[in-house]
Motif scaffolding. Sequence first.
Motif, mmCIF file in Angstrom:
data_model
loop_
_atom_site.group_PDB
_atom_site.id
_atom_site.type_symbol
_atom_site.label_atom_id
_atom_site.label_comp_id
_atom_site.label_asym_id
_atom_site.label_seq_id
_atom_site.Cartn_x
_atom_site.Cartn_y
_atom_site.Cartn_z
ATOM 1 N N GLU A 168 31.570 -64.962 -16.341
ATOM 2 C CA GLU A 168 30.140 -64.846 -16.635
ATOM 3 C C GLU A 168 29.300 -65.116 -15.392
ATOM 4 O O GLU A 168 28.290 -64.446 -15.157
ATOM 5 C CB GLU A 168 29.761 -65.821 -17.749
ATOM 6 N N HIS A 169 29.701 -66.097 -14.579
ATOM 7 C CA HIS A 169 28.967 -66.386 -13.340
ATOM 8 C C HIS A 169 28.946 -65.163 -12.420
ATOM 9 O O HIS A 169 27.897 -64.810 -11.862
ATOM 10 C CB HIS A 169 29.595 -67.578 -12.620
ATOM 11 N N VAL A 170 30.105 -64.521 -12.279
ATOM 12 C CA VAL A 170 30.180 -63.361 -11.390
ATOM 13 C C VAL A 170 29.344 -62.210 -11.937
ATOM 14 O O VAL A 170 28.567 -61.576 -11.204
ATOM 15 C CB VAL A 170 31.652 -62.927 -11.213
ATOM 16 N N LEU A 171 29.462 -61.938 -13.233
ATOM 17 C CA LEU A 171 28.720 -60.823 -13.834
ATOM 18 C C LEU A 171 27.212 -61.083 -13.802
ATOM 19 O O LEU A 171 26.427 -60.144 -13.621
ATOM 20 C CB LEU A 171 29.192 -60.594 -15.267
ATOM 21 N N ASP A 172 26.811 -62.327 -13.982
ATOM 22 C CA ASP A 172 25.384 -62.651 -13.894
ATOM 23 C C ASP A 172 24.855 -62.424 -12.480
ATOM 24 O O ASP A 172 23.736 -61.929 -12.290
ATOM 25 C CB ASP A 172 25.141 -64.105 -14.313
ATOM 26 N N LEU A 173 25.662 -62.751 -11.483
ATOM 27 C CA LEU A 173 25.237 -62.518 -10.104
ATOM 28 C C LEU A 173 25.077 -61.031 -9.828
ATOM 29 O O LEU A 173 24.153 -60.615 -9.122
ATOM 30 C CB LEU A 173 26.242 -63.134 -9.134
ATOM 31 N N TYR A 174 25.978 -60.217 -10.378
ATOM 32 C CA TYR A 174 25.829 -58.772 -10.213
ATOM 33 C C TYR A 174 24.523 -58.286 -10.844
ATOM 34 O O TYR A 174 23.915 -57.323 -10.354
ATOM 35 C CB TYR A 174 27.009 -58.034 -10.848
ATOM 36 N N ALA A 175 24.098 -58.957 -11.918
ATOM 37 C CA ALA A 175 22.834 -58.616 -12.574
ATOM 38 C C ALA A 175 21.647 -59.368 -11.967
ATOM 39 O O ALA A 175 20.563 -59.387 -12.566
ATOM 40 C CB ALA A 175 22.920 -58.905 -14.063
ATOM 41 N N ARG A 176 21.865 -60.011 -10.808
ATOM 42 C CA ARG A 176 20.824 -60.726 -10.059
ATOM 43 C C ARG A 176 20.268 -61.909 -10.829
ATOM 44 O O ARG A 176 19.052 -62.187 -10.818
ATOM 45 C CB ARG A 176 19.688 -59.793 -9.651
ATOM 46 N N LEU A 311 37.215 -58.127 -10.894
ATOM 47 C CA LEU A 311 35.798 -58.485 -10.978
ATOM 48 C C LEU A 311 35.139 -58.544 -9.607
ATOM 49 O O LEU A 311 33.916 -58.683 -9.527
ATOM 50 C CB LEU A 311 35.638 -59.845 -11.668
ATOM 51 N N ASN A 312 35.925 -58.451 -8.543
ATOM 52 C CA ASN A 312 35.402 -58.561 -7.188
ATOM 53 C C ASN A 312 35.093 -57.157 -6.659
ATOM 54 O O ASN A 312 35.997 -56.346 -6.457
ATOM 55 C CB ASN A 312 36.440 -59.256 -6.294
ATOM 56 N N GLN A 353 25.521 -46.501 -1.030
ATOM 57 C CA GLN A 353 24.648 -46.946 -2.109
ATOM 58 C C GLN A 353 25.389 -48.010 -2.910
ATOM 59 O O GLN A 353 26.622 -47.987 -2.982
ATOM 60 C CB GLN A 353 24.276 -45.772 -3.028
ATOM 61 N N PRO A 354 24.673 -48.963 -3.521
ATOM 62 C CA PRO A 354 25.366 -49.983 -4.331
ATOM 63 C C PRO A 354 26.208 -49.353 -5.423
ATOM 64 O O PRO A 354 25.855 -48.316 -5.990
ATOM 65 C CB PRO A 354 24.212 -50.804 -4.917
ATOM 66 N N PHE A 355 27.341 -49.958 -5.703
ATOM 67 C CA PHE A 355 28.199 -49.469 -6.772
ATOM 68 C C PHE A 355 27.483 -49.608 -8.114
ATOM 69 O O PHE A 355 26.779 -50.593 -8.353
ATOM 70 C CB PHE A 355 29.515 -50.245 -6.812
ATOM 71 N N GLN A 356 27.673 -48.637 -8.978
ATOM 72 C CA GLN A 356 27.057 -48.672 -10.307
ATOM 73 C C GLN A 356 27.952 -49.485 -11.239
ATOM 74 O O GLN A 356 28.754 -48.947 -11.997
ATOM 75 C CB GLN A 356 26.850 -47.259 -10.836
ATOM 76 N N TRP A 357 27.794 -50.789 -11.164
ATOM 77 C CA TRP A 357 28.619 -51.710 -11.956
ATOM 78 C C TRP A 357 28.069 -51.782 -13.373
ATOM 79 O O TRP A 357 26.931 -52.185 -13.602
ATOM 80 C CB TRP A 357 28.609 -53.095 -11.313
ATOM 81 N N ARG A 358 28.873 -51.398 -14.363
ATOM 82 C CA ARG A 358 28.398 -51.314 -15.744
ATOM 83 C C ARG A 358 29.021 -52.368 -16.664
ATOM 84 O O ARG A 358 28.626 -52.480 -17.817
ATOM 85 C CB ARG A 358 28.685 -49.924 -16.316
ATOM 86 N N PHE A 359 30.010 -53.122 -16.182
ATOM 87 C CA PHE A 359 30.664 -54.118 -17.022
ATOM 88 C C PHE A 359 29.787 -55.358 -17.088
ATOM 89 O O PHE A 359 29.542 -56.023 -16.084
ATOM 90 C CB PHE A 359 32.045 -54.455 -16.459
ATOM 91 N N THR A 360 29.290 -55.675 -18.277
ATOM 92 C CA THR A 360 28.350 -56.785 -18.463
ATOM 93 C C THR A 360 29.009 -57.911 -19.256
ATOM 94 O O THR A 360 30.159 -57.809 -19.691
ATOM 95 C CB THR A 360 27.097 -56.306 -19.197
#
Length: 388
Positions: A168-176, A311-312, A353-360
């Motif tokens: 969750e910490h990693v995914l939240d960081l991806y979502a800023r 996740l990285n 361009q930033p990767f389009q990360w969709r896993f939330t």
Amino acid sequence: MPVAVARPISLTAAERHRSKKAAYGHKTAHQDRVRARIVLHAARGQGNARIARETGVHLDTVRAWRVRFADGGLPALAGRKRSGRPRRFTPIQVAEVKALACQRPAENCTPLSRWSVPELAREVVARRISGPVSVSTVRRWLREDAIEPWQHRSWIFITDPDFRRKAEHVLDLYARTWEGRSLSADEFLISSDEKTSIQARCRCHPTLAPGQARAMRVNHTYGRGGALAYLAAYDVHRAKVFGRTEPRTGIDPIMALVTQVMSQEPYARAKRVFWVVDNGSSHCGKKAADRPTAAFSNAVLVHTPVHASWLNQVEIFFSVVQRKVVSPNDFTDLAQVGDRLRASEDRYNATAQPFQWRFTTSDLDDLLARLDQHTADRQEESSAEPAA
């Protein structure tokens, strides 16, 4: 003797429209197209001999479809149902073949790790499930239920007790976001890892460039020129890569990469720079987390869960490097490998361009729920099995 007169054909407006659509439609089956053309020619008053010449079919064929239409209209142009050849294999035999394909060969004392279609066809005959059966027939049966016993996928149990929290910490960081708050403009996210053992393979014959109807040709025989490690730090939200090559991985190479990134702007004066890393030996544990912070007070190390390097996001960049830079491996020495990697960084950063990360986190909860249900089902099946 009286001369046979062709049956007259008359079409309604609706029948003419449907016949034209069938006769000239691009998706109409060939047989339906020929039958519709025969009807249209007959409706214009043409004789059977002329229709046969213009459509390229036999006179008897024209005569038969003309009579069929005169008796039954457009529905009569459809092909009649035929019994066809009797079935050689019963539904039970087909089901037994599919059941056999869903079993591991070793469970039936067959010295194979996976079934291939030819092996399965031979086994069906050996077990007397049916008589001789062709490989194509077995393949067709398996395709009906998307059974592919020759394929396999690996999987691993979640062993990290803090998997949900770390992921969750990693995914939240991806979502800023971090701990429920949005990241500010002077907070950055770096995804970092090492790509080990990139070899310099000097081919014994020059690689041939692709040509007309010819793929690139790479000689199989090569001389070993050593190997190096490629360390990369990927700015997730800015799509910028910082890399370096080292003889091997370890604590010092990792700290050299951290220093390379944190010593330049905008990271040097940033409020916080989060570093997402996996659980490799060189950056695992409390000492590894304290080491970058001791050197740079604004660095924050964030670990992915154990066995969750997927996740990285830097792993996506490494896949690009593997496909576009390293493979096929044809380098004279390690210096050429390093030069190629550094040049590819510049090329990548120019257009990335930033990767389009969709896993939330919602997807994470769904995944964990499915895994829990799968585990519960397996435990229930195990408890239901009779004791030996």
